[in-house]
Scaffold this motif. Structure first.
Motif: not given
Length: 292
Positions: A126, A162, A229, A233
């Protein structure tokens, strides 16, 4: 802590980090929190032995958080009762020259857990949608076709990342890797205190870097990137958990409980049975050894 809903920390719908608490202690003292962690990590340690013997699943634990969020100490304390053969910790820093010769997920693929083992990612894949989104110039070092300037790094580029991350996690999950992603949610004020502690305490000086203060000035940028994020996700096969991290001891307890609560639901993870022929001759094997 039996009545706690550990799934309340799980992200199953879009969240706003500003609305999530950074502090929680269950109303327990520091000593009580230490005792609670000792109890649950022993259970985790026993589960890890069974997972190792079973040999069909691997467990991937991803830890993210701002500087000083407590990732290192959480790893040290939560996994203290694990057999050292059954857990590996990977700290992903600035990519090496060799790593930059590959796509950004390559170094994470090769660090995935073997079947029967835990892998802990201290900072993770990430970083490629967090630090690089705050500092898009870093992307240029990856030599990606079609990306020749910061201006060419647009929203379509990040949406593609992503998607790639979701695909990566879905692929490894479908092949036997159990994924847990923890964001250690620290307040800006608590980070200030911890940075000051690194300066005040001589034995902590080595942890301090002036770069920490530069990144701290970008706090709001990072919070936006983390929120995006996490929301894009967090999936059923690779969920995010937002952990209040101002109290380190409570954060460790929460992570340990979430792991054990989720892992114990896998009823197919059990120690393998001995071969029938071996089992039938255990008494003779025992007598043979006792005669020596």
């Amino acid at each position: 802590m039996k009545d706690q809903n550990w799934n309340s920390y799980r992200v199953d719908a879009p969240i706003k980090l500003s609305e999530r608490s950074t502090s929680f202690d269950f109303g327990l003292s520091n000593d009580d929190l230490k005792d609670e962690l000792k109890s649950i990590r022993r259970k985790l340690g026993k589960f890890q032995d069974t997972l190792y013997a079973h040999g069909k699943y691997g467990v991937l634990i991803c830890l993210q958080g701002m500087d000083t969020a407590g990732k290192d100490s959480l790893i040290r304390e939560v996994f203290k009762d694990f057999n050292v053969r059954g857990v590996e910790v990977h700290s992903f820093k600035v990519p090496t020259e060799k790593e930059l010769k590959h796509d950004y997920l390559w170094r994470h693929y090769i660090a995935l857990p073997e079947r029967g083992k835990f892998s802990v990612f201290n900072r993770t894949h990430y970083e490629n949608v967090l630090v690089t989104k705050v500092h898009p110039e870093y992307i240029l070092g990856e030599n990606i076709p079609g990306i020749d300037s910061v201006e060419s790094i647009n929203e379509e580029f990040w949406e593609r990342r992503y998607r790639q991350i979701n695909d990566f996690e879905r692929h490894v999950a479908e092949n036997g890797t159990l994924i847990f992603k923890f964001y250690l949610h620290l307040s800006k004020e608590e980070q200030r205190k911890r940075l000051l502690r690194r300066i005040h305490l001589k034995e902590k000086n080595w942890k301090f870097s002036p770069g920490d203060l530069k990144e701290r000035k970008l706090w709001d940028n990072y919070q936006e990137c983390y929120e995006e994020a996490i929301n894009k996700t967090s999936n059923s096969n690779a969920p995010w958990y937002v952990i209040p991290a101002d109290n380190k001891k409570a954060a460790r307890c929460i992570v340990a409980h979430i792991l054990f609560d989720a892992l114990k639901k896998y009823k197919d993870i059990d120690e393998p049975e001995l071969d029938d022929k071996i089992k039938a001759n255990l008494d003779s094997f025992k007598k043979e050894l006792e005669k020596e």
